[in-house]
Design an enzyme around this catalytic site. Structure first.
Site, mmCIF file in Angstrom:
data_model
loop_
_atom_site.group_PDB
_atom_site.id
_atom_site.type_symbol
_atom_site.label_atom_id
_atom_site.label_comp_id
_atom_site.label_asym_id
_atom_site.label_seq_id
_atom_site.Cartn_x
_atom_site.Cartn_y
_atom_site.Cartn_z
ATOM 1 N N HIS A 82 8.546 -5.299 158.472
ATOM 2 C CA HIS A 82 8.798 -5.515 157.044
ATOM 3 C C HIS A 82 9.396 -6.892 156.766
ATOM 4 C CE1 HIS A 82 8.924 -0.875 156.267
ATOM 5 N NE2 HIS A 82 7.754 -1.315 156.684
ATOM 6 N N HIS A 240 1.182 -0.025 151.243
ATOM 7 C CA HIS A 240 2.164 -0.175 152.313
ATOM 8 C C HIS A 240 1.474 -0.472 153.641
ATOM 9 C CE1 HIS A 240 6.007 0.115 154.313
ATOM 10 N NE2 HIS A 240 5.358 0.732 155.288
ATOM 11 N N ASP A 244 2.191 -3.587 156.206
ATOM 12 C CA ASP A 244 2.338 -3.521 157.658
ATOM 13 C C ASP A 244 1.364 -4.464 158.361
ATOM 14 O OD1 ASP A 244 4.426 -1.714 157.629
ATOM 15 O OD2 ASP A 244 3.148 0.043 157.947
ATOM 16 N N HIS A 267 0.267 0.356 163.336
ATOM 17 C CA HIS A 267 0.843 -0.680 164.191
ATOM 18 C C HIS A 267 0.096 -0.815 165.515
ATOM 19 C CE1 HIS A 267 4.006 -0.913 161.298
ATOM 20 N NE2 HIS A 267 4.432 0.318 161.545
#
Length: 319
Positions: A82, A240, A244, A267
């Site tokens: 973030h 969101h 990421d 991720h």
């Protein structure tokens, strides 16, 4: 051709919050750095000393619960994505990130607090020309039904992100995002991490996500959104995921000139795709950057069509 120059922060700015897993207080300070250094995390007071780790793809040691950076001696900082997204998204090339705990504070689950810290510190232009990593040919990776691909794109950095969850309140969403400081601030920075209540409960029982709450996460059950204030965007979940992507791909060490497509990713996929790109030396080159061009953002939202387990960003990264 007019070249843009590198940037750093004018001064330091500090944010304080709690770690999403430990629930313990943590302080993070962003500050200036010399040209060509990129982003450096400084873990303060660890075993009586400070330890540094450069935010690059080869420093990633885990991606299951978040993006975790470390060295040969072990992990140094987790949930790095973030703050990295805020720095890259706002056009900061070089910065130090001092942190006095093992986790970047979760704040409200988005990058908004880190964008505010960048605003407080201010951005200054440096003497050296900005360099970018230009994608020269497609590079693809697949992990199960997750798919990631880099490809050439002359207009800057573009993220094309698709998610597809069985939960009908999330469903199938896609977002095409051309990165600029203005579009990142307006469209992406405030999008919060999300998950399902049963996943959160399992993490709590296992001793994880002790700092997670409705103040820093969007939480759904099978039939409704549990946050009383509602969503910040109709498609906040996929936004969101774009956040990421921006943070995870900041680990390239340079801004990327190219497009990245992610399908059902997270991720782990982002890191695998970036590693595959960097490993193929014929797939990229470093060039000096033209002055940034105007970018645009296009979004669309659909309905769920296939099954899948939702996992909050602070839980195992299965998208």
């Amino acid at each position: 051709m007019k070249l843009s120059r590198q940037t750093t922060l004018r001064s330091q700015a500090t944010v304080t919050g709690v770690g999403v897993h430990s629930g313990l207080p943590v302080s993070l300070t962003i500050g200036p750095a010399p040209v060509d250094t990129g982003y450096t995390f400084i873990r303060m007071g660890l075993d009586g000393a400070d330890r540094e780790v450069h935010a690059t793809a080869d420093a990633v040691i885990a991606t299951e619960f978040a993006t975790v950076l470390g060295d040969r001696e072990g992990p140094l900082v987790s949930t790095a994505e973030h703050v990295l997204a805020a720095l890259r998204g706002m056009g900061v090339d070089n910065a130090t990130i001092e942190i006095d705990g093992p986790e970047v504070p979760i704040m409200d689950g988005s990058a908004a607090a880190f964008v505010a810290a960048v605003d407080q510190a201010g951005i200054v232009t440096q003497s050296a020309a900005r360099r970018v990593l230009q994608v020269l040919k497609p590079v693809q990776v697949a992990i199960g039904d997750c798919f990631g691909e880099f490809r050439p794109f002359a207009g800057g950095f573009r993220a094309e992100v698709e998610i597809d969850f069985a939960n009908p309140l999330i469903g199938r969403q896609s977002y095409c995002f051309d990165l600029s400081a203005e579009s990142f601030r307006r469209e992406i920075s405030r999008a919060r991490t999300f998950g399902c209540m049963n996943d959160v409960a399992r993490l709590w029982s296992a001793g994880f996500a002790l700092g997670a709450s409705f103040e820093n996460s969007v939480v759904f059950d099978e039939t409704r959104l549990l946050n009383t204030e509602g969503l910040r965007f109709r498609d906040e979940c996929v936004r969101h995921k774009v956040l990421d992507v921006v943070g995870d791909l900041a680990l390239a060490g340079l801004p990327i000139l190219g497009a990245y497509r992610s399908v059902r990713g997270g991720h782990k996929l982002n890191h695998a795709a970036l590693t595959a790109l960097l490993s193929d030396r014929s797939a990229w080159r470093v060039v000096e950057s033209e002055t940034a061009r105007r970018s645009r953002t296009v979004a669309e939202v659909g309905s769920a069509t296939v099954g899948g387990l939702i996992a909050p960003a602070y839980g195992p990264d299965v998208s």
